[in-house]
Design a protein around this motif. Structure first.
Motif, PDB file in Angstrom:
ATOM      1  N   SER A   1      -7.192   0.765   8.101  1.00 46.98           N
ATOM      2  CA  SER A   1      -7.548   0.618   6.070  1.00 46.98           C
ATOM      3  C   SER A   1      -8.550  -0.231   6.030  1.00 46.98           C
ATOM      4  O   SER A   1      -9.240   0.800   5.533  1.00 46.98           O
ATOM      5  CB  SER A   1      -6.176  -0.610   5.618  1.00 46.98           C
ATOM      6  OG  SER A   1      -6.620   0.053   4.695  1.00 46.98           O
ATOM      7  N   TYR A   2      -9.473  -1.517   6.409  1.00 44.68           N
ATOM      8  CA  TYR A   2     -10.290  -1.428   6.591  1.00 44.68           C
ATOM      9  C   TYR A   2     -11.687  -1.281   6.755  1.00 44.68           C
ATOM     10  O   TYR A   2     -12.411  -0.469   5.964  1.00 44.68           O
ATOM     11  CB  TYR A   2     -10.520  -3.687   6.635  1.00 44.68           C
ATOM     12  CG  TYR A   2     -11.742  -4.109   6.109  1.00 44.68           C
ATOM     13  CD1 TYR A   2     -12.240  -4.758   5.359  1.00 44.68           C
ATOM     14  CD2 TYR A   2     -13.146  -3.905   6.756  1.00 44.68           C
ATOM     15  CE1 TYR A   2     -13.471  -4.772   4.673  1.00 44.68           C
ATOM     16  CE2 TYR A   2     -13.838  -4.264   7.410  1.00 44.68           C
ATOM     17  CZ  TYR A   2     -14.459  -4.995   5.277  1.00 44.68           C
ATOM     18  OH  TYR A   2     -15.583  -5.788   5.467  1.00 44.68           O
TER      19      TYR A   2
ATOM     20  N   ALA B   1     -11.528   2.457   4.870  1.00 42.52           N
ATOM     21  CA  ALA B   1     -12.535   1.834   3.701  1.00 42.52           C
ATOM     22  C   ALA B   1     -14.195   1.804   3.843  1.00 42.52           C
ATOM     23  O   ALA B   1     -14.801   1.939   2.567  1.00 42.52           O
ATOM     24  CB  ALA B   1     -11.740   0.948   2.535  1.00 42.52           C
TER      25      ALA B   1
ATOM     26  N   LEU C   1      -1.995   4.902   5.681  1.00 45.00           N
ATOM     27  CA  LEU C   1      -1.410   4.196   6.774  1.00 45.00           C
ATOM     28  C   LEU C   1      -1.614   2.118   6.447  1.00 45.00           C
ATOM     29  O   LEU C   1      -2.235   2.365   5.397  1.00 45.00           O
ATOM     30  CB  LEU C   1      -3.766   4.108   6.673  1.00 45.00           C
ATOM     31  CG  LEU C   1      -4.282   3.302   8.000  1.00 45.00           C
ATOM     32  CD1 LEU C   1      -3.973   3.270   9.233  1.00 45.00           C
ATOM     33  CD2 LEU C   1      -5.375   3.523   7.895  1.00 45.00           C
ATOM     34  N   LEU C   2      -1.312   1.592   6.936  1.00 46.24           N
ATOM     35  CA  LEU C   2      -0.447   0.321   6.415  1.00 46.24           C
ATOM     36  C   LEU C   2      -1.513  -0.454   7.258  1.00 46.24           C
ATOM     37  O   LEU C   2      -1.764  -1.637   7.041  1.00 46.24           O
ATOM     38  CB  LEU C   2       1.283  -0.138   6.810  1.00 46.24           C
ATOM     39  CG  LEU C   2       1.623   1.278   6.344  1.00 46.24           C
ATOM     40  CD1 LEU C   2       3.345   0.534   6.407  1.00 46.24           C
ATOM     41  CD2 LEU C   2       1.181   0.879   4.573  1.00 46.24           C
ATOM     42  N   ASN C   3      -1.433  -0.645   8.497  1.00 43.04           N
ATOM     43  CA  ASN C   3      -2.732  -1.119   9.564  1.00 43.04           C
ATOM     44  C   ASN C   3      -3.749  -2.070   8.745  1.00 43.04           C
ATOM     45  O   ASN C   3      -4.790  -1.228   8.217  1.00 43.04           O
ATOM     46  CB  ASN C   3      -3.059  -1.014  10.849  1.00 43.04           C
ATOM     47  CG  ASN C   3      -3.224  -1.393  11.604  1.00 43.04           C
ATOM     48  OD1 ASN C   3      -4.642  -1.825  10.967  1.00 43.04           O
ATOM     49  ND2 ASN C   3      -3.802  -1.977  12.389  1.00 43.04           N
ATOM     50  N   SER C   4      -3.441  -3.168   8.390  1.00 39.30           N
ATOM     51  CA  SER C   4      -4.766  -3.831   7.688  1.00 39.30           C
ATOM     52  C   SER C   4      -6.442  -3.688   8.327  1.00 39.30           C
ATOM     53  O   SER C   4      -7.250  -3.154   7.507  1.00 39.30           O
ATOM     54  CB  SER C   4      -4.560  -5.440   7.519  1.00 39.30           C
ATOM     55  OG  SER C   4      -4.927  -6.253   8.429  1.00 39.30           O
TER      56      SER C   4
ATOM     57  N   LYS D   1       0.838  -1.274   0.146  1.00 40.75           N
ATOM     58  CA  LYS D   1      -0.258   0.038   0.002  1.00 40.75           C
ATOM     59  C   LYS D   1       1.271   1.271  -0.591  1.00 40.75           C
ATOM     60  O   LYS D   1       2.196   1.449   0.889  1.00 40.75           O
ATOM     61  CB  LYS D   1      -0.907   0.001   1.693  1.00 40.75           C
ATOM     62  CG  LYS D   1      -1.510   1.058   1.257  1.00 40.75           C
ATOM     63  CD  LYS D   1      -2.756   0.532   2.214  1.00 40.75           C
ATOM     64  CE  LYS D   1      -4.122   1.582   2.530  1.00 40.75           C
ATOM     65  NZ  LYS D   1      -4.599   3.254   2.495  1.00 40.75           N
TER      66      LYS D   1
ATOM     67  N   GLU E   1      -6.753   9.837   5.855  1.00 38.21           N
ATOM     68  CA  GLU E   1      -7.188   8.108   5.283  1.00 38.21           C
ATOM     69  C   GLU E   1      -8.728   9.346   5.492  1.00 38.21           C
ATOM     70  O   GLU E   1      -9.138   7.915   4.282  1.00 38.21           O
ATOM     71  CB  GLU E   1      -6.764   7.173   5.866  1.00 38.21           C
ATOM     72  CG  GLU E   1      -5.338   6.816   5.674  1.00 38.21           C
ATOM     73  CD  GLU E   1      -4.883   6.156   4.468  1.00 38.21           C
ATOM     74  OE1 GLU E   1      -5.845   5.802   3.368  1.00 38.21           O
ATOM     75  OE2 GLU E   1      -3.703   6.492   3.923  1.00 38.21           O
TER      76      GLU E   1
ATOM     77  N   ASN F   1      -0.422   4.889   0.884  1.00 35.36           N
ATOM     78  CA  ASN F   1      -0.339   5.715   1.292  1.00 35.36           C
ATOM     79  C   ASN F   1      -0.235   5.573   3.006  1.00 35.36           C
ATOM     80  O   ASN F   1       0.333   4.413   2.961  1.00 35.36           O
ATOM     81  CB  ASN F   1      -1.741   5.031   1.474  1.00 35.36           C
ATOM     82  CG  ASN F   1      -2.733   6.392   0.152  1.00 35.36           C
ATOM     83  OD1 ASN F   1      -1.930   7.388  -0.632  1.00 35.36           O
ATOM     84  ND2 ASN F   1      -3.881   6.008   0.069  1.00 35.36           N
TER      85      ASN F   1
ATOM     86  N   THR G   1      -2.239   9.581  11.910  1.00 38.83           N
ATOM     87  CA  THR G   1      -2.157   9.026  10.742  1.00 38.83           C
ATOM     88  C   THR G   1      -3.593   8.468  10.102  1.00 38.83           C
ATOM     89  O   THR G   1      -4.292   8.472   8.686  1.00 38.83           O
ATOM     90  CB  THR G   1      -2.091   7.592  11.170  1.00 38.83           C
ATOM     91  OG1 THR G   1      -0.699   7.596  11.408  1.00 38.83           O
ATOM     92  CG2 THR G   1      -2.273   6.352  10.160  1.00 38.83           C
TER      93      THR G   1
END
Length: 139
Positions: free
Chosen positions: A12-13, A16, A6-9, A2, A61, A4, A57
């Motif tokens: 991020s989910y 989104a 924010l890497l924490n899944s 990724k 996003e 952008n 962070t």
């Protein structure tokens, strides 16, 4: 990988899948999380990750239109509170949109977290370092 910030899944989910007015709580290490609310626990040790870096962070996003804060945050931890307000001002300048600020008692805040889509627990150990972000829209 990724691109952008924010890497924490899980985070991020969450971002989104947010809809308009959905709420996300970012909290210190001590805030109780209701059993019925999803917990994303980032806390590693005292102060890591910090409240401000986590909020910054997420703001990179997430489009927000309001925040809910405990009155005690402003009174007991004014420096960290001012730092958060500074982040909100920067976000307002970037988006051209006003971010509504609502203050309630800490007890009411704890109850309100039960309405959040998730509570993001940081390693912050500053008293009352908690915020509820209310999702906005980008249009």
């Amino acid at each position: 990988m990724k691109k952008n910030q924010l890497l924490n899944s899980e985070l991020s989910y969450l971002v989104a899948t947010l809809g308009h007015t959905d709420e996300v709580t970012v909290c210190d290490a001590g805030l109780p999380v209701p059993e019925t609310t999803s917990r994303i626990d980032l806390a590693l040790t005292h102060g890591v990750p910090g409240f401000i870096e986590t909020a910054r962070t997420l703001l990179a996003e997430m489009q927000i239109e309001g925040v809910v804060l405990a009155t005690e945050f402003r009174e007991i931890s004014p420096d960290l509170h001012a730092e958060l307000l500074g982040l909100l001002e920067i976000e307002e300048q970037k988006t051209g949109k006003t971010i509504r600020r609502t203050y309630i008692s800490h007890e009411a805040f704890k109850t309100r977290t039960g309405e959040s889509r998730a509570v993001v627990r940081t390693g912050e150990c500053t008293p009352y370092a908690n915020v509820i972000f209310q999702a906005g829209v980008v249009f």
